[in-house]
Design an enzyme around this catalytic site. Sequence first.
Site, PDB file in Angstrom:
ATOM      1  N   LYS A 111       0.847  -1.209   0.000  1.00 28.45           N
ATOM      2  CA  LYS A 111       0.000   0.000   0.000  1.00 28.45           C
ATOM      3  C   LYS A 111       0.877   1.252   0.000  1.00 28.45           C
ATOM      4  CE  LYS A 111      -3.742  -2.534   2.210  1.00 28.45           C
ATOM      5  NZ  LYS A 111      -4.378  -2.932   3.485  1.00 28.45           N
ATOM      6  N   GLN A 148      -4.101  -1.585  10.094  1.00 25.83           N
ATOM      7  CA  GLN A 148      -3.983  -2.869   9.395  1.00 25.83           C
ATOM      8  C   GLN A 148      -4.447  -3.992  10.327  1.00 25.83           C
ATOM      9  OE1 GLN A 148      -2.978  -3.440   6.061  1.00 25.83           O
ATOM     10  NE2 GLN A 148      -3.742  -5.484   6.531  1.00 25.83           N
ATOM     11  N   ASP A 160     -10.535   3.056   4.719  1.00 24.58           N
ATOM     12  CA  ASP A 160     -11.014   1.670   4.601  1.00 24.58           C
ATOM     13  C   ASP A 160     -12.527   1.624   4.342  1.00 24.58           C
ATOM     14  OD1 ASP A 160      -9.043  -0.260   4.717  1.00 24.58           O
ATOM     15  OD2 ASP A 160      -8.935  -0.279   6.905  1.00 24.58           O
TER      16      ASP A 160
END
Length: 290
Positions: free
Chosen positions: A52, A96, A119
């Site tokens: 990412k 995460q 997210d």
Amino acid sequence: MSKILKANPIVESSSEELKKKAESLLSRGVTPRLDVILVGSNPASMTYVRNKKKRAEGLGAICNIHHLDEQISTEEFLAKVNSIQADPAVHGCFVQLPLPKQLDQINTHQLIRADKDVDGFHPLNACSAFSGEELNQHLIACTPSGIIDMLDFYDYDLTGKKVVVIGRSMIVGRPVAMLCLARNATVTICHSRTKDLREETKQADIIISAIGKANFLDKSFLNNQKNQVVIDVGINLDENGKLVGDLKAEDMQEYAGAYSPVPGGVGPMTINSLMKNLFKAAEKLNELGN
Ligand code: NDP
């Protein structure tokens, strides 16, 4: 021979757009910034985070990884997350997953404020996905929106189509079903208690599999008269330790009209959506003067 719905061409065209957005933001003195909170050293999480970061930096954004100790207490963790997201220079932020056991009690879906929740898990963002309203205004969950982008790119109009989603999680199954509904599909959500899964999938025009079982979906679930489109969300290791999806690829090649590969399908689309959310958040926060 069926069509393979690769993410590459979509990611490439999206990158061009996002780089232009980065330039436009930069001309206004804004560099999009993504902050990632990683707890412990789970190897898969570390790989995801690295990928990412690489993608964000390749688009001209800043990406900071906050690598926290595996043993961190809930209080310390929450204080750290709150100080990161309160920083006005941060436009997007995510934790995460998975988190270590001692942080189990934390509601990760409400941890990051909605306007920086790249997210797309925050209830305000989830509500937009579920209602189908103001989708452009909100940060929509990455895997579901990546699947819709993939279907759009390959010109599959969902109107009137029968979509069967396998899986009912809050991060994939349910929101992707709602996004398909917003595109006027007729949607069936299946799960482990569905009585006859094959009967459902055989009637589908589009199957979205988010189960998490290697090579689960084989030709016995398909109807080769229907030119079905099969989207594979699963990320699994097979008995040889190879990365595979939920679909049995060799059966898809013979029986499906089109299918998404693993790797190279929904995974990169999910990261692509994360980047789109970051740039959307940066634009919006900048407009609001935050
Ligand atoms: P969950 O474990 O939360 O959900 C799995 C779903 O599959 C559940 O709803 C479960 O039903 C259903 N299921 C399990 N076994 C069967 C069965 N035999 N028949 C029908 N349904 C079944 O997983 P997630 O939604 O979080 O993720 C699903 C998969 O997608 C995983 O492999 C994950 O790694 C992957 N993933 C990939 C992403 C990407 O970027 N490509 C992003 C996110 C996830 P029930 O509810 O009844 O238990």
